[in-house]
Design a protein around this motif. Sequence first.
Motif, PDB file in Angstrom:
ATOM      1  N   HIS A  89       0.899  -1.323   0.023  1.00 51.95           N
ATOM      2  CA  HIS A  89       0.418  -0.189   0.153  1.00 51.95           C
ATOM      3  C   HIS A  89       0.849   1.314   0.141  1.00 51.95           C
ATOM      4  O   HIS A  89       1.277   1.767   1.159  1.00 51.95           O
ATOM      5  CB  HIS A  89      -0.993   0.066   0.977  1.00 51.95           C
ATOM      6  CG  HIS A  89      -2.234  -1.729   1.075  1.00 51.95           C
ATOM      7  ND1 HIS A  89      -3.070  -0.856   0.016  1.00 51.95           N
ATOM      8  CD2 HIS A  89      -1.860  -1.966   2.243  1.00 51.95           C
ATOM      9  CE1 HIS A  89      -3.959  -2.683   0.418  1.00 51.95           C
ATOM     10  NE2 HIS A  89      -3.174  -2.464   1.681  1.00 51.95           N
ATOM     11  N   LEU A 123      -5.261   5.729   3.949  1.00 53.18           N
ATOM     12  CA  LEU A 123      -5.913   5.030   4.691  1.00 53.18           C
ATOM     13  C   LEU A 123      -7.153   4.293   4.611  1.00 53.18           C
ATOM     14  O   LEU A 123      -7.779   3.197   4.881  1.00 53.18           O
ATOM     15  CB  LEU A 123      -5.986   5.996   6.161  1.00 53.18           C
ATOM     16  CG  LEU A 123      -6.855   5.075   7.747  1.00 53.18           C
ATOM     17  CD1 LEU A 123      -5.802   4.110   8.314  1.00 53.18           C
ATOM     18  CD2 LEU A 123      -7.451   6.099   9.321  1.00 53.18           C
ATOM     19  N   LEU A 142      -6.912   0.067   3.899  1.00 55.29           N
ATOM     20  CA  LEU A 142      -8.080  -0.653   4.965  1.00 55.29           C
ATOM     21  C   LEU A 142      -8.411  -1.407   4.023  1.00 55.29           C
ATOM     22  O   LEU A 142      -8.949  -2.877   4.567  1.00 55.29           O
ATOM     23  CB  LEU A 142      -8.400  -0.377   5.871  1.00 55.29           C
ATOM     24  CG  LEU A 142      -6.623   0.294   7.172  1.00 55.29           C
ATOM     25  CD1 LEU A 142      -7.598   1.163   8.367  1.00 55.29           C
ATOM     26  CD2 LEU A 142      -6.521  -0.798   7.408  1.00 55.29           C
ATOM     27  N   ALA A 160       2.562  -1.058   4.651  1.00 57.85           N
ATOM     28  CA  ALA A 160       2.371  -0.224   3.876  1.00 57.85           C
ATOM     29  C   ALA A 160       2.804   1.234   4.540  1.00 57.85           C
ATOM     30  O   ALA A 160       3.775   0.788   4.711  1.00 57.85           O
ATOM     31  CB  ALA A 160       0.148  -0.299   5.153  1.00 57.85           C
ATOM     32  N   SER A 217       3.656   4.356   5.559  1.00 56.20           N
ATOM     33  CA  SER A 217       3.209   5.165   6.642  1.00 56.20           C
ATOM     34  C   SER A 217       4.431   6.749   6.860  1.00 56.20           C
ATOM     35  O   SER A 217       4.502   6.314   5.317  1.00 56.20           O
ATOM     36  CB  SER A 217       3.273   5.080   8.265  1.00 56.20           C
ATOM     37  OG  SER A 217       3.432   5.600   9.307  1.00 56.20           O
ATOM     38  N   LYS A 231      -1.228   8.646   7.954  1.00 57.63           N
ATOM     39  CA  LYS A 231       0.244   7.782   8.211  1.00 57.63           C
ATOM     40  C   LYS A 231      -0.185   7.206   9.157  1.00 57.63           C
ATOM     41  O   LYS A 231       0.326   5.996  10.242  1.00 57.63           O
ATOM     42  CB  LYS A 231       0.876   8.987   7.910  1.00 57.63           C
ATOM     43  CG  LYS A 231       1.130   9.467   6.784  1.00 57.63           C
ATOM     44  CD  LYS A 231       1.422   7.645   5.254  1.00 57.63           C
ATOM     45  CE  LYS A 231       1.366   8.242   4.430  1.00 57.63           C
ATOM     46  NZ  LYS A 231       0.857   7.106   3.277  1.00 57.63           N
ATOM     47  N   TRP A 246      -1.221   3.858  10.286  1.00 59.79           N
ATOM     48  CA  TRP A 246      -1.084   3.159   9.894  1.00 59.79           C
ATOM     49  C   TRP A 246      -0.761   1.987  11.110  1.00 59.79           C
ATOM     50  O   TRP A 246      -0.378   0.427  11.297  1.00 59.79           O
ATOM     51  CB  TRP A 246      -0.085   2.974   9.048  1.00 59.79           C
ATOM     52  CG  TRP A 246      -1.221   2.617   7.378  1.00 59.79           C
ATOM     53  CD1 TRP A 246      -1.510   3.905   6.865  1.00 59.79           C
ATOM     54  CD2 TRP A 246      -1.800   1.731   7.034  1.00 59.79           C
ATOM     55  NE1 TRP A 246      -2.251   3.387   6.117  1.00 59.79           N
ATOM     56  CE2 TRP A 246      -2.988   2.367   5.902  1.00 59.79           C
ATOM     57  CE3 TRP A 246      -2.029   0.581   7.537  1.00 59.79           C
ATOM     58  CZ2 TRP A 246      -2.779   1.089   4.980  1.00 59.79           C
ATOM     59  CZ3 TRP A 246      -2.149  -0.081   6.620  1.00 59.79           C
ATOM     60  CH2 TRP A 246      -3.496  -0.132   5.886  1.00 59.79           C
ATOM     61  N   ALA A 300       4.498  -2.371   8.395  1.00 60.88           N
ATOM     62  CA  ALA A 300       5.111  -0.741   7.700  1.00 60.88           C
ATOM     63  C   ALA A 300       6.268   0.221   7.691  1.00 60.88           C
ATOM     64  O   ALA A 300       6.580   0.043   8.642  1.00 60.88           O
ATOM     65  CB  ALA A 300       3.743  -0.115   8.166  1.00 60.88           C
TER      66      ALA A 300
END
Length: 442
Positions: free
Chosen positions: A282, A308, A312, A332, A334, A352, A355, A375
């Motif tokens: 992501h 976000l 998700l 992810a 961040s 951010k 996450w 992340a």
Amino acid sequence: MSDRYLDFANSGVGGWLTGALGLPRPAPLRRRAEAGAGPVGPLLLGPDGGGRMAAVLSHLAGAAGQKTHAAWSPDVRYGGLVFDASGCSDAASAQALYRFFHQAIRSVAGHGRIVVIGTPPELMADAEGEAIQRGLEGFVRALAKEARRSIAVHMLYVAPGAEEAAESTLSFLLSPRSAYVSGQPVRVTAPVAVGDAGAGHKDRRVLVTGASRGIGEAITRLFVAEGAQVVALDVAGAAEGLSALKAELGVETLALDITAPDAAGTLLADALTRGGYDVVIHNAGITRDRTIARMEPREWDSVMAVNLTAPLTITQTLVEGGGLRPNGRIVAVSSLSGIAGNMGQSNYALSKAAWIGAVRRLAPQLVEQGLTINAVAPGFIETQMTAAIPFAIREAGRRMNSMGQGGHPADVAETIAWLADPASGGVNGQVVRVCGQSLLGA
């Protein structure tokens, strides 16, 4: 983007002038492209030849063609120091840290690596043991600020019984791939399914969002170079960048707005068509910077949706729909802004920082399905976005870290590739900062 001060400070005249004036002289980082994948010299292991990680370290060194030393010599320049402090349970036993590093710290070659191995503090038998193990983080952060010469220092907590699962992590931390990661803890616990160390990403199916430029492009290029089958996703407005990647790298491309109502369903269908994704990254994200008193509702809502809510939703849909294969990885992107905050970025910082909570909550749930989620939190990375920052702020962002320079998109990509490795199943629910040990944040 060129870093003129870094180039000047490492030129003949510039090096002399910065030295004469007492100005910082950061050493340009050596990444995998310049230095290869292994340590830059022999490893010094202490105490007891690496302790409970001795077998793993011996295997790693052998695979990289590196020597290991159990005793310090003033005549050797070491590519890495590895100290097993996992048995330190009181202040007296921690004196071994002082004795080892007091002697050996000056013997580390430029661009070398230092790893301190500990036991997760909560697993210690009493309060003093937990205190000492937690204190190792402070020791490592201080050591990272003293090391200089682009030497990275890492804290690796390994749970008892998870030693073999730490091999991919040690390999990353001791190599040029971790050039812009320093001064923070990483944990390895009982793993989900673990693939063969060194197998990498060959033939794995990888989805990268926000793939057309910057960090997303670097991620795409790295995974393709490692033999992965990449699906590069971005919005329709980035079609030119996607087409260029497809023409050059042969990746599959997908023009899709991840905030669209049917986006998650579209990605699940794509995953099932391909037999499932092995890795989902992501990376897609936007900024709409403005102080909160001046921020428009649409600026708040769009950042939250892209950064976000949509990822998700996609994660939940893929997991519940069987869109991820066994031993799959979710990573992810961040941001340091989510850790330290940043003026004019209250929307971005929330999205951010969220996450951090998301990966910690989802990690134990996904373990049951043989998946991990982590992340990365980039600091100042040289991209088109940071090139547009005013000069003074840009220079401050570059210099306010232990490495004295900005990172490259490849640094973030390398960290993601490690977290996504099939052999990294013992790393789960963590946020790894790619920031050169920024002076901002925790």
